[in-house]
Design a protein around this motif. Structure first.
Motif, PDB file in Angstrom:
ATOM      1  N   GLU A   1      11.367 -42.443 -29.855  1.00  0.00           N
ATOM      2  CA  GLU A   1      10.823 -41.468 -28.912  1.00  0.00           C
ATOM      3  C   GLU A   1       9.351 -41.699 -28.589  1.00  0.00           C
ATOM      4  O   GLU A   1       8.821 -41.152 -27.629  1.00  0.00           O
ATOM      5  N   TRP A   2       8.686 -42.543 -29.373  1.00  0.00           N
ATOM      6  CA  TRP A   2       7.275 -42.873 -29.157  1.00  0.00           C
ATOM      7  C   TRP A   2       7.090 -44.235 -28.490  1.00  0.00           C
ATOM      8  O   TRP A   2       5.962 -44.691 -28.306  1.00  0.00           O
ATOM      9  N   ALA A   3       8.161 -44.908 -28.117  1.00  0.00           N
ATOM     10  CA  ALA A   3       8.082 -46.286 -27.610  1.00  0.00           C
ATOM     11  C   ALA A   3       7.152 -46.421 -26.401  1.00  0.00           C
ATOM     12  O   ALA A   3       6.290 -47.300 -26.374  1.00  0.00           O
ATOM     13  N   GLY A   4       7.311 -45.584 -25.400  1.00  0.00           N
ATOM     14  CA  GLY A   4       6.478 -45.682 -24.202  1.00  0.00           C
ATOM     15  C   GLY A   4       5.012 -45.445 -24.497  1.00  0.00           C
ATOM     16  O   GLY A   4       4.142 -46.199 -24.043  1.00  0.00           O
ATOM     17  N   ALA A   5       4.725 -44.414 -25.277  1.00  0.00           N
ATOM     18  CA  ALA A   5       3.332 -44.115 -25.641  1.00  0.00           C
ATOM     19  C   ALA A   5       2.738 -45.244 -26.473  1.00  0.00           C
ATOM     20  O   ALA A   5       1.562 -45.594 -26.314  1.00  0.00           O
ATOM     21  N   ALA A   6       3.547 -45.830 -27.352  1.00  0.00           N
ATOM     22  CA  ALA A   6       3.067 -46.934 -28.196  1.00  0.00           C
ATOM     23  C   ALA A   6       2.705 -48.147 -27.345  1.00  0.00           C
ATOM     24  O   ALA A   6       1.636 -48.745 -27.521  1.00  0.00           O
ATOM     25  N   LEU A   7       3.590 -48.517 -26.429  1.00  0.00           N
ATOM     26  CA  LEU A   7       3.302 -49.665 -25.562  1.00  0.00           C
ATOM     27  C   LEU A   7       2.040 -49.435 -24.746  1.00  0.00           C
ATOM     28  O   LEU A   7       1.194 -50.333 -24.621  1.00  0.00           O
ATOM     29  N   SER A   8       1.877 -48.250 -24.206  1.00  0.00           N
ATOM     30  CA  SER A   8       0.673 -47.935 -23.423  1.00  0.00           C
ATOM     31  C   SER A   8      -0.585 -48.033 -24.285  1.00  0.00           C
ATOM     32  O   SER A   8      -1.581 -48.628 -23.872  1.00  0.00           O
ATOM     33  N   ALA A   9      -0.529 -47.439 -25.473  1.00  0.00           N
ATOM     34  CA  ALA A   9      -1.698 -47.460 -26.359  1.00  0.00           C
ATOM     35  C   ALA A   9      -2.067 -48.883 -26.763  1.00  0.00           C
ATOM     36  O   ALA A   9      -3.250 -49.249 -26.790  1.00  0.00           O
ATOM     37  N   LEU A  10      -1.067 -49.694 -27.075  1.00  0.00           N
ATOM     38  CA  LEU A  10      -1.324 -51.075 -27.494  1.00  0.00           C
ATOM     39  C   LEU A  10      -1.892 -51.906 -26.346  1.00  0.00           C
ATOM     40  O   LEU A  10      -2.854 -52.659 -26.523  1.00  0.00           O
ATOM     41  N   GLN A  11      -1.318 -51.766 -25.169  1.00  0.00           N
ATOM     42  CA  GLN A  11      -1.817 -52.534 -24.023  1.00  0.00           C
ATOM     43  C   GLN A  11      -3.201 -52.054 -23.603  1.00  0.00           C
ATOM     44  O   GLN A  11      -4.059 -52.871 -23.257  1.00  0.00           O
ATOM     45  N   ASP A  12      -3.458 -50.742 -23.666  1.00  0.00           N
ATOM     46  CA  ASP A  12      -4.790 -50.230 -23.350  1.00  0.00           C
ATOM     47  C   ASP A  12      -5.840 -50.761 -24.318  1.00  0.00           C
ATOM     48  O   ASP A  12      -7.008 -50.897 -23.964  1.00  0.00           O
ATOM     49  N   ALA A  13      -5.419 -51.065 -25.543  1.00  0.00           N
ATOM     50  CA  ALA A  13      -6.334 -51.602 -26.567  1.00  0.00           C
ATOM     51  C   ALA A  13      -6.524 -53.111 -26.435  1.00  0.00           C
ATOM     52  O   ALA A  13      -7.250 -53.716 -27.209  1.00  0.00           O
ATOM     53  N   GLY A  14      -5.835 -53.736 -25.462  1.00  0.00           N
ATOM     54  CA  GLY A  14      -6.019 -55.171 -25.231  1.00  0.00           C
ATOM     55  C   GLY A  14      -4.980 -56.060 -25.872  1.00  0.00           C
ATOM     56  O   GLY A  14      -5.079 -57.287 -25.806  1.00  0.00           O
ATOM     57  N   HIS A  15      -3.964 -55.478 -26.494  1.00  0.00           N
ATOM     58  CA  HIS A  15      -2.898 -56.271 -27.094  1.00  0.00           C
ATOM     59  C   HIS A  15      -1.902 -56.663 -25.999  1.00  0.00           C
ATOM     60  O   HIS A  15      -1.697 -55.915 -25.035  1.00  0.00           O
ATOM     61  N   GLU A  16      -1.281 -57.825 -26.171  1.00  0.00           N
ATOM     62  CA  GLU A  16      -0.428 -58.379 -25.120  1.00  0.00           C
ATOM     63  C   GLU A  16       1.026 -58.464 -25.572  1.00  0.00           C
ATOM     64  O   GLU A  16       1.344 -59.142 -26.542  1.00  0.00           O
ATOM     65  N   LEU A  17       1.897 -57.774 -24.814  1.00  0.00           N
ATOM     66  CA  LEU A  17       3.342 -57.840 -25.070  1.00  0.00           C
ATOM     67  C   LEU A  17       3.867 -59.132 -24.488  1.00  0.00           C
ATOM     68  O   LEU A  17       3.692 -59.413 -23.296  1.00  0.00           O
ATOM     69  N   ARG A  18       4.493 -59.953 -25.323  1.00  0.00           N
ATOM     70  CA  ARG A  18       5.086 -61.228 -24.881  1.00  0.00           C
ATOM     71  C   ARG A  18       6.590 -61.076 -24.812  1.00  0.00           C
ATOM     72  O   ARG A  18       7.172 -60.274 -25.513  1.00  0.00           O
ATOM     73  N   SER A  19       7.224 -61.894 -23.968  1.00  0.00           N
ATOM     74  CA  SER A  19       8.686 -61.824 -23.908  1.00  0.00           C
ATOM     75  C   SER A  19       9.308 -63.002 -24.608  1.00  0.00           C
ATOM     76  O   SER A  19       8.686 -63.892 -25.055  1.00  0.00           O
TER      77      SER A  19
END
Length: 139
Positions: free
Chosen positions: A121-139
């Protein structure tokens, strides 16, 4: 004290991570002397830890027998490692933005890298927080 905090903030790592797609995951607690069940070791990522108080298992939720219920399902992020043991602040850099946004986590470290589980239930908020902090989601 403030100078130390400022230095720590500048030294945060910008990390690459990926979503482990074998989920959702379950976190299960068994009695400490339980045998490791066969279902506990199937999947792209599993973790089994034993202490004198418990046997903890993290595995794909689909592996669980019907008689085992978990409170939450989790998504799993894998940090792109390996990281040398001498490198400090890696996990802190990743989980701090989650903590600052009130997002609960379950972290597991291996020899090469770190895994961070977040309740679905926190997935969307987690992705936003991580990307806002400069972390990069790779595929």
């Amino acid at each position: 004290m403030l100078a130390t905090v400022g230095i720590a903030i500048r030294m945060r790592h910008r990390l690459k991570f990926r979503w482990v797609e074998d989920g959702p995951y379950a976190v299960v607690r068994l009695v400490p002397d339980a045998s490791v069940p066969e279902w506990a070791s199937k999947g792209e990522f599993t973790s089994v830890s034993r202490t004198t108080e418990e046997l903890s298992i993290v595995c794909p939720a689909g592996n669980l027998p019907r008689d085992i219920d978990t409170q939450h399902h989790w998504i799993c992020f894998k940090l792109e490692g390996p990281f040398p043991f001498s490198q400090t602040g890696v996990l802190l850099s990743f989980i701090e933005p989650l903590s600052l946004n009130g997002i609960p986590i379950f972290a597991i470290s291996t020899f090469d890298t770190d895994y961070v589980l977040v309740q679905e239930e926190w997935a969307g908020a987690a992705l936003s927080a991580l990307q806002d902090a400069g972390h990069e989601l790779r595929s």
